[in-house]
Design a protein around this motif. Sequence first.
Motif, PDB file in Angstrom:
ATOM      1  N   UNK A   1      48.359 -58.226  25.215  1.00  0.00           N
ATOM      2  CA  UNK A   1      47.301 -57.557  24.444  1.00  0.00           C
ATOM      3  C   UNK A   1      46.576 -56.477  25.227  1.00  0.00           C
ATOM      4  N   UNK A   2      47.153 -56.084  26.413  1.00  0.00           N
ATOM      5  CA  UNK A   2      46.492 -55.044  27.218  1.00  0.00           C
ATOM      6  C   UNK A   2      46.638 -53.696  26.498  1.00  0.00           C
TER       7      UNK A   2
ATOM      8  N   UNK B   1      49.994 -51.183  25.881  1.00  0.00           N
ATOM      9  CA  UNK B   1      50.464 -50.880  24.522  1.00  0.00           C
ATOM     10  C   UNK B   1      50.444 -49.372  24.254  1.00  0.00           C
ATOM     11  N   UNK B   2      49.380 -48.694  24.733  1.00  0.00           N
ATOM     12  CA  UNK B   2      49.279 -47.239  24.530  1.00  0.00           C
ATOM     13  C   UNK B   2      50.420 -46.533  25.271  1.00  0.00           C
TER      14      UNK B   2
ATOM     15  N   UNK C   1      56.917 -42.103  21.524  1.00  0.00           N
ATOM     16  CA  UNK C   1      56.635 -40.816  20.853  1.00  0.00           C
ATOM     17  C   UNK C   1      57.258 -39.659  21.629  1.00  0.00           C
ATOM     18  N   UNK C   2      57.084 -39.712  22.943  1.00  0.00           N
ATOM     19  CA  UNK C   2      57.614 -38.625  23.762  1.00  0.00           C
ATOM     20  C   UNK C   2      59.132 -38.552  23.688  1.00  0.00           C
ATOM     21  N   UNK C   3      59.745 -39.723  23.676  1.00  0.00           N
ATOM     22  CA  UNK C   3      61.206 -39.729  23.546  1.00  0.00           C
ATOM     23  C   UNK C   3      61.612 -39.133  22.207  1.00  0.00           C
TER      24      UNK C   3
END
Length: 478
Positions: free
Chosen positions: A256-257, A261-262, A269-271
């Motif tokens: 849950x960190x 997660x971000x 997203x970058x990929x």
Amino acid sequence: MTLTPEALAEQRLAELMTLNELGLIISSTLDRDELIDRALRAVTRHLRFDRALILLVDPARGALRDGRSVGGSAEMAARIGELELPIDLDAALLSRIARADGPLLFRDVDQDPDPGNRAFAALLEVTSFLGTPLVTKGRTVGVLAVDNRSTGRDVLPGDGPLLYTAGSLIAGGIENARLYAELEEQKDALERRVVERTADLVEARQAAEAANETKSRFLSNVSHELRTPLTSVVGFSKLISKRLADVIFPAVMTDGDPKVERAMRQVSENLGIIVEEGDRLTNLINETLDLAKIEAGKIDWRDDEVDLGDVVERATSATASLIDPDRGPRLVVEVGSDLAPIRGDRDRLIQVVINLISNAVKFTPQGSITIIGWQEADTIHVAVSDTGIGIAADDQARVFEPFTQVGETRPADDRPRGTGLGLPICREIIEHHGGRLWLESRLGAGSTFQFTLPVAGSGSDASRSVAASDGRGTAGRA
Ligand code: ADP
């Protein structure tokens, strides 16, 4: 000395014959030297002079020169030919004639105080002579001098007016000959210029062709060099993306960190962006190569019998996946079933319609896209209309230029989505088939891209334009 009526009549007749002959000479030749020689002979033949000479004004040198004479010895003629007398030389008799308004009579020239004049008298072996300026349009172009050395008869002041009139006629002829020579020279210069310019053009064309060839080769080499690594970049990125999503991320204990997660979200997203941009770059390379090949005439166009209904159908199926069935836009197809076939390259024409539909989808967030096909006489029309964002009047011609994207078509992240090459390629393809592609649009109200193609065997169809030297159609642009 008084003349008998018969002698007077004879003299008048001689004068008229001289003027008449001069008129004939002037109207029959534009060669200056020939004209002068024939005029001098006419003057000595009909009038009562033994010898005659003409010197011409050379305005550039301010001198009398180019002397020609009749009636004297060959040596005398040669020396007259070599004479050069400055016009402003005060004492010189011929120069005085050139500066005079009318005829001048000189007597006792052999006794003249000026040594130059005595030398001239000795050269001609005369004691007296009559001279007149050759005047035309108020300008003196030379001098005419006559004498009677061989017969010993005197030259008379009464001969002056006639000589002046004859001189004016000759002057007009000399001026015409000069203008004609000038014209000929200009014509020659012009012809030389045309030859030079033509050679320049041929050279420029060869240079342009060579440059074009180099550009094509360069593009093709670079594109191949780029495409291979790009295939790996895109391929591996897709693979990494899939592995991350399927295998790695599910195994990561985030506890849950939010930071972890971000980070995971950002990596995905970058990929995604790498894959998307990689695809776009591959597209750009392919389209650049394609356009370069079409422009260089290096495409092996097929020459099939093509049914436009079939072309539209294939294009709509190929683009079906682009349209979100829930959000739209709605696709409407109305193509007549009885369209005459055209001749051309089926795949290339499908490429055109796919391009127009994909553009319409891209720029029509909601509403509809309508494809209509119909025939008018020997021409098939296909129109792809959308109710999308439209194109401003000022931008409408520019969208057919390579690498041009217009209006607010860039998304918020400022990453361009297309290549700006689709429409230029479409236009090249349609024009190759002897048709036209144009656009009608209003900003905010949608766009219609329409093209025409000539029906097979109609006279301007692809089978003819393929045979034409550059393989392009002749239709103009909208
Ligand atoms: P691309 O779509 O790959 O950028 P195109 O040459 O196909 O290249 O199109 C050039 C530009 O023309 C697009 O970027 C867009 O600005 C404009 N355009 C093309 N089709 C449409 C359309 N149906 N509606 C609005 N704009 C369009």
